[in-house]
Motif scaffolding. Structure first.
Motif, PDB file in Angstrom:
ATOM      1  N   GLN A  71       0.797  -1.225   0.000  1.00  0.00           N
ATOM      2  CA  GLN A  71       0.000   0.000   0.000  1.00  0.00           C
ATOM      3  C   GLN A  71       0.831   1.277   0.000  1.00  0.00           C
ATOM      4  O   GLN A  71       0.437   2.292   0.565  1.00  0.00           O
ATOM      5  CB  GLN A  71      -0.952  -0.015   1.204  1.00  0.00           C
ATOM      6  CG  GLN A  71      -1.936  -1.183   1.169  1.00  0.00           C
ATOM      7  CD  GLN A  71      -2.899  -1.177   2.337  1.00  0.00           C
ATOM      8  OE1 GLN A  71      -3.092  -0.188   3.016  1.00  0.00           O
ATOM      9  NE2 GLN A  71      -3.527  -2.326   2.579  1.00  0.00           N
TER      10      GLN A  71
ATOM     11  N   CYS B 208      -4.230   3.918  11.456  1.00  0.00           N
ATOM     12  CA  CYS B 208      -4.651   5.142  10.789  1.00  0.00           C
ATOM     13  C   CYS B 208      -3.938   6.333  11.407  1.00  0.00           C
ATOM     14  O   CYS B 208      -3.210   6.204  12.391  1.00  0.00           O
ATOM     15  CB  CYS B 208      -6.162   5.331  10.892  1.00  0.00           C
ATOM     16  SG  CYS B 208      -6.751   5.719  12.568  1.00  0.00           S
TER      17      CYS B 208
ATOM     18  N   LYS C  15      -6.647  -3.827   1.550  1.00  0.00           N
ATOM     19  CA  LYS C  15      -7.325  -2.685   0.945  1.00  0.00           C
ATOM     20  C   LYS C  15      -8.817  -2.927   0.749  1.00  0.00           C
ATOM     21  O   LYS C  15      -9.646  -2.046   1.014  1.00  0.00           O
ATOM     22  CB  LYS C  15      -6.685  -2.308  -0.392  1.00  0.00           C
ATOM     23  CG  LYS C  15      -7.201  -0.971  -0.927  1.00  0.00           C
ATOM     24  CD  LYS C  15      -6.417  -0.505  -2.129  1.00  0.00           C
ATOM     25  CE  LYS C  15      -6.843   0.899  -2.528  1.00  0.00           C
ATOM     26  NZ  LYS C  15      -8.278   1.083  -2.720  1.00  0.00           N
TER      27      LYS C  15
ATOM     28  N   TYR D 120     -10.423  -2.797   4.412  1.00  0.00           N
ATOM     29  CA  TYR D 120     -10.210  -1.504   5.063  1.00  0.00           C
ATOM     30  C   TYR D 120     -10.992  -0.394   4.355  1.00  0.00           C
ATOM     31  O   TYR D 120     -11.403   0.582   4.985  1.00  0.00           O
ATOM     32  CB  TYR D 120      -8.718  -1.185   5.050  1.00  0.00           C
ATOM     33  CG  TYR D 120      -8.290   0.011   5.866  1.00  0.00           C
ATOM     34  CD1 TYR D 120      -7.986  -0.119   7.220  1.00  0.00           C
ATOM     35  CD2 TYR D 120      -8.146   1.270   5.284  1.00  0.00           C
ATOM     36  CE1 TYR D 120      -7.569   0.964   7.966  1.00  0.00           C
ATOM     37  CE2 TYR D 120      -7.734   2.365   6.022  1.00  0.00           C
ATOM     38  CZ  TYR D 120      -7.443   2.206   7.370  1.00  0.00           C
ATOM     39  OH  TYR D 120      -7.035   3.296   8.109  1.00  0.00           O
ATOM     40  N   GLN D 121     -11.213  -0.565   3.051  1.00  0.00           N
ATOM     41  CA  GLN D 121     -11.925   0.449   2.258  1.00  0.00           C
ATOM     42  C   GLN D 121     -13.290   0.786   2.859  1.00  0.00           C
ATOM     43  O   GLN D 121     -13.701   1.954   2.864  1.00  0.00           O
ATOM     44  CB  GLN D 121     -12.111  -0.054   0.821  1.00  0.00           C
ATOM     45  CG  GLN D 121     -12.773   0.955  -0.116  1.00  0.00           C
ATOM     46  CD  GLN D 121     -11.801   1.996  -0.617  1.00  0.00           C
ATOM     47  OE1 GLN D 121     -10.774   1.658  -1.211  1.00  0.00           O
ATOM     48  NE2 GLN D 121     -12.105   3.259  -0.399  1.00  0.00           N
TER      49      GLN D 121
ATOM     50  N   PHE E  41     -12.657   2.978   5.823  1.00  0.00           N
ATOM     51  CA  PHE E  41     -12.106   4.246   5.360  1.00  0.00           C
ATOM     52  C   PHE E  41     -13.192   5.142   4.769  1.00  0.00           C
ATOM     53  O   PHE E  41     -13.259   6.338   5.062  1.00  0.00           O
ATOM     54  CB  PHE E  41     -11.011   3.983   4.322  1.00  0.00           C
ATOM     55  CG  PHE E  41     -10.404   5.242   3.742  1.00  0.00           C
ATOM     56  CD1 PHE E  41      -9.423   5.930   4.441  1.00  0.00           C
ATOM     57  CD2 PHE E  41     -10.814   5.723   2.507  1.00  0.00           C
ATOM     58  CE1 PHE E  41      -8.875   7.091   3.912  1.00  0.00           C
ATOM     59  CE2 PHE E  41     -10.265   6.877   1.973  1.00  0.00           C
ATOM     60  CZ  PHE E  41      -9.282   7.564   2.677  1.00  0.00           C
ATOM     61  N   ASP E  42     -14.061   4.560   3.964  1.00  0.00           N
ATOM     62  CA  ASP E  42     -15.150   5.342   3.367  1.00  0.00           C
ATOM     63  C   ASP E  42     -16.053   5.933   4.448  1.00  0.00           C
ATOM     64  O   ASP E  42     -16.514   7.075   4.336  1.00  0.00           O
ATOM     65  CB  ASP E  42     -15.984   4.466   2.427  1.00  0.00           C
ATOM     66  CG  ASP E  42     -15.253   4.119   1.144  1.00  0.00           C
ATOM     67  OD1 ASP E  42     -14.229   4.765   0.838  1.00  0.00           O
ATOM     68  OD2 ASP E  42     -15.701   3.184   0.442  1.00  0.00           O
TER      69      ASP E  42
ATOM     70  N   VAL F  55      -6.894   9.372   7.863  1.00  0.00           N
ATOM     71  CA  VAL F  55      -6.293   8.805   6.660  1.00  0.00           C
ATOM     72  C   VAL F  55      -5.725   7.459   7.051  1.00  0.00           C
ATOM     73  O   VAL F  55      -5.513   7.168   8.235  1.00  0.00           O
ATOM     74  CB  VAL F  55      -5.188   9.717   6.090  1.00  0.00           C
ATOM     75  CG1 VAL F  55      -5.771  11.033   5.648  1.00  0.00           C
ATOM     76  CG2 VAL F  55      -4.075   9.947   7.094  1.00  0.00           C
ATOM     77  N   GLY F  56      -5.471   6.622   6.070  1.00  0.00           N
ATOM     78  CA  GLY F  56      -4.858   5.342   6.371  1.00  0.00           C
ATOM     79  C   GLY F  56      -3.442   5.539   6.871  1.00  0.00           C
ATOM     80  O   GLY F  56      -2.851   6.616   6.741  1.00  0.00           O
TER      81      GLY F  56
ATOM     82  N   TRP G  14      -3.872   5.783   0.486  1.00  0.00           N
ATOM     83  CA  TRP G  14      -5.196   6.344   0.728  1.00  0.00           C
ATOM     84  C   TRP G  14      -5.299   7.818   0.349  1.00  0.00           C
ATOM     85  O   TRP G  14      -6.395   8.362   0.239  1.00  0.00           O
ATOM     86  CB  TRP G  14      -5.604   6.111   2.184  1.00  0.00           C
ATOM     87  CG  TRP G  14      -5.670   4.647   2.467  1.00  0.00           C
ATOM     88  CD1 TRP G  14      -4.740   3.894   3.119  1.00  0.00           C
ATOM     89  CD2 TRP G  14      -6.680   3.737   2.039  1.00  0.00           C
ATOM     90  NE1 TRP G  14      -5.115   2.569   3.132  1.00  0.00           N
ATOM     91  CE2 TRP G  14      -6.306   2.444   2.475  1.00  0.00           C
ATOM     92  CE3 TRP G  14      -7.874   3.877   1.320  1.00  0.00           C
ATOM     93  CZ2 TRP G  14      -7.083   1.311   2.225  1.00  0.00           C
ATOM     94  CZ3 TRP G  14      -8.646   2.754   1.077  1.00  0.00           C
ATOM     95  CH2 TRP G  14      -8.245   1.498   1.520  1.00  0.00           C
TER      96      TRP G  14
ATOM     97  N   ASP H  58      -7.348   8.122  -2.877  1.00  0.00           N
ATOM     98  CA  ASP H  58      -8.710   7.613  -2.918  1.00  0.00           C
ATOM     99  C   ASP H  58      -9.685   8.653  -3.478  1.00  0.00           C
ATOM    100  O   ASP H  58      -9.546   9.855  -3.212  1.00  0.00           O
ATOM    101  CB  ASP H  58      -9.143   7.217  -1.504  1.00  0.00           C
ATOM    102  CG  ASP H  58     -10.388   6.360  -1.504  1.00  0.00           C
ATOM    103  OD1 ASP H  58     -10.240   5.129  -1.611  1.00  0.00           O
ATOM    104  OD2 ASP H  58     -11.498   6.923  -1.414  1.00  0.00           O
TER     105      ASP H  58
END
Length: 441
Positions: free
Chosen positions: A130, A153, A347, A350-351, A354-355, A362-363, A368, A371
Motif C-alpha cells: 500500500q 490510521c 485494501k 479496510y476500504q 475508510f469510506d 487517513v490510512g 489512501w 482515494d
C-alpha cells in the motif's frame, strides 16, 4: 528484555485511575497464507469509541459478520473512551489476560514493547502492498528492530473555524502566524466568540496543539540524540509567556478542564469560534444540518473551514494522532488475531471503514491519499496529506519509550496549563524540564 514491573507500568500509563474505575478471503490471500484453525475462534479487539459514529456502525454491522464468513473468526469488538484504553492495557498486562488486540493511541505501543507480539511480517506486507507507511505511523509502531504494533490510521488535526466570524473581525483568510491568530481571537472573544483549546489530560486535542506550538517557537524536549534534555530554554520560556497572555486574551478559559469531546460540543453550540480538532465537528454538523444552525438560521456546516496551526518564529509544525493495533503477548489466540489484523488492513476490507470515516482519518499507508473520497468535499482536503507534515512527541529525538512516558504524564501540556493558571513561565518550564530529565536519566 524483562517484563515491566507493576509500579513502572502504572506510572507509564497514568493508570492510577484503575483503582477508581476498576471483505472476503481473497483479502487475506493477498497478504499471506489462508488461516488454518478451527471455526469459532474468538478474537477480542479493544478500541476507542469513534468520533464518527458511522464507522463504529460499519465495524459492528459489516466487519463482524464478514470476518466470520472470511476467516471463521468470531470478532468481539469492545469500544470504550480513548482516555480509558491505557488503564485497561496496563490491567490486562498485569493480569495476563484481556483483549487479544488493543488499539494503541499515539506512541503508547512503545511503553508495552515487551508485552506485545512481533508483527513485523504482516506490517511489512501491508506497507509493501500500500505504498509504504507514513513516518508518524512507523515511528510509533516500530522499536527500531521490529514492528511492535500494526499501524491502523492517522487522525489529521486541523483548526476548524467559523469563516463568517473571522471575516467579521477583519480576517478574510485564516491567520498565518500566532500573532495574527491572537489578534483575531482577542477581537472574537470581545464579541463573545472566543477561541477554544483543551489544555487538560486527554489523549488527542491537548498534545496535538501544545507540541507543535512549542516546536514553532524553537523549543523541544531533547536534542536529536534523544538523550540531551533541552526543554529549559529561552525559546520554551517565550512560548509559555506568549501562551499565558494568548489564552487570557483569546480563549474560553474553561478549556483547562476540557477533554477531546468538550470543544466539539462548544463549537457545535456556537460558544467558540475556532478549535484544533479532527474533522468530526464538521462531519457531525453536516450529518445533522437541521440540528446545528448558525445564528442566521443557516446550516452550520456551510460556515466551517479547516486550516493548519499558525507559524511561529521557528516555523510551522503539525502533529497528527496515529493509531496502531497491538497484538498482546498474553493472548491465547495469536495466530487468529494476526490473521484478523492482516485481513482487516487489506485494501478491500479496510476500504469500507475508510469510506465511513469521510476523511476524518487517513490510512497509515500513503495509498489512501489517492482515494476518490477526497474529490467529494473540498472542505476536507486539508486532511488529505496532513500526516506527511507531522512530527511526533520526542522531536527532535526519537518517538521512543521515554518520549511516550513524557506524553503519557502530560508534562508538556501541564507546563502550559500551570502557567495559564498563574505559575511564572520560568518556573513552569524549569519544573517540566526536571520531570523530562528524570525520565531520560
Amino acid at each position: 528484555m524483562p517484563r515491566i514491573g507493576r509500579r513502572k507500568l502504572l506510572q507509564l500509563s497514568g493508570a492510577g485511575a484503575i483503582a477508581a474505575r476498576t471483505g472476503g478471503i481473497g483479502a487475506v490471500l493477498a497478504l499471506g497464507e489462508a488461516p488454518a484453525y478451527a471455526q469459532g475462534t474468538t478474537v477480542h479487539w479493544l478500541r476507542w469509541n469513534d468520533f464518527v459514529p458511522a464507522s463504529d456502525k460499519v465495524l459492528r454491522d459489516e466487519i463482524i459478520p464478514e470476518c466470520a464468513k472470511a476467516l471463521g473468526i468470531k470478532l468481539n469488538i469492545e469500544m470504550i473512551n480513548g482516555n480509558d484504553i491505557q488503564a485497561r492495557t496496563t490491567a490486562a498486562i498485569q493480569s495476563g489476560s484481556g483483549p487479544d488486540v488493543i488499539c494503541g493511541l499515539n506512541n503508547w505501543p512503545q511503553l508495552y514493547a515487551e508485552s506485545v507480539v512481533d508483527v513485523s511480517d504482516l506490517a511489512e506486507a501491508i506497507g509493501k502492498a500500500q505504498g509504504g507507511f507514513y513516518n508518524e505511523s512507523r515511528v510509533v509502531a516500530n522499536d527500531g528492530k521490529k514492528w511492535i504494533a500494526a499501524p491502523w490510521c492517522v487522525l489529521g488535526a486541523q483548526i476548524a473555524y467559523r469563516k463568517s466570524w473571522l471575516e467579521e473581525v477583519g480576517h478574510s483568510k485564516f491567520p498565518q502566524t500566532w500573532d495574527e491568530y491572537r489578534d483575531a481571537g482577542k477581537k472574537l472573544k470581545a464579541k463573545g466568540r472566543p477561541l477554544g483549546q483543551a489544555l487538560g489530560h486527554s489523549f488527542g486535542d491537548p498534545p496535538t496543539f501544545v507540541y507543535p506550538y512549542l516546536w514553532s517557537f524553537g523549543g523541544k524536549e531533547v536534542e536529536a540524540d534523544g538523550k540531551t534534555v533541552v526543554l529549559n530554554s529561552k525559546a520554551a520560556v517565550e512560548s509559555v509567556k506568549f501562551m499565558t497572555a494568548f489564552y487570557k486574551d483569546a480563549f474560553d478559559e474553561g478549556g483547562l478542564a476540557w477533554d477531546d469531546s468538550s470543544n466539539n460540543r462548544a463549537f457545535l453550540a456556537g460558544t467558540i469560534s475556532a478549535t484544533l480538532n479532527g474533522a468530526s465537528i464538521y462531519l457531525e454538523a453536516k450529518r445533522k444540518p437541521d440540528t446545528y444552525m448558525t445564528e442566521k438560521g443557516t446550516p452550520l456546516w456551510q460556515d466551517i473551514l479547516h486550516a493548519p496551526l499558525p507559524k511561529g518564529t521557528a516555523g510551522q509544525f503539525g502533529y497528527h494522532l496515529p493509531m496502531s493495533n497491538m497484538l498482546m503477548g498474553y493472548s491465547k489466540n495469536q495466530k487468529a488475531a494476526k490473521d484478523f489484523l492482516r485481513w482487516i488492513a487489506s485494501k478491500e476490507v479496510y476500504q469500507k471503514w475508510f469510506d465511513s470515516q469521510q476523511g476524518y482519518s487517513v490510512g497509515a499507508t500513503t495509498i489512501w491519499e489517492e482515494d476518490p473520497l477526497w474529490k467529494k468535499d473540498p472542505v476536507m482536503l486539508p486532511f488529505r496529506s496532513a500526516a506527511r507534515a507531522g512530527h511526533f512527541p520526542g522531536y527532535a529525538g526519537p518517538a521512543d519509550r521515554k518520549a511516550a512516558e513524557v506524553l503519557s504524564k502530560y508534562i508538556i501540556i501541564d507546563m502550559y496549563a500551570k502557567a495559564v493558571q498563574g505559575m511564572p513561565a520560568e518556573d513552569a518550564v524549569k519544573g517540566a524540564n526536571e520531570e523530562v530529565a528524570k525520565i531520560h536519566a
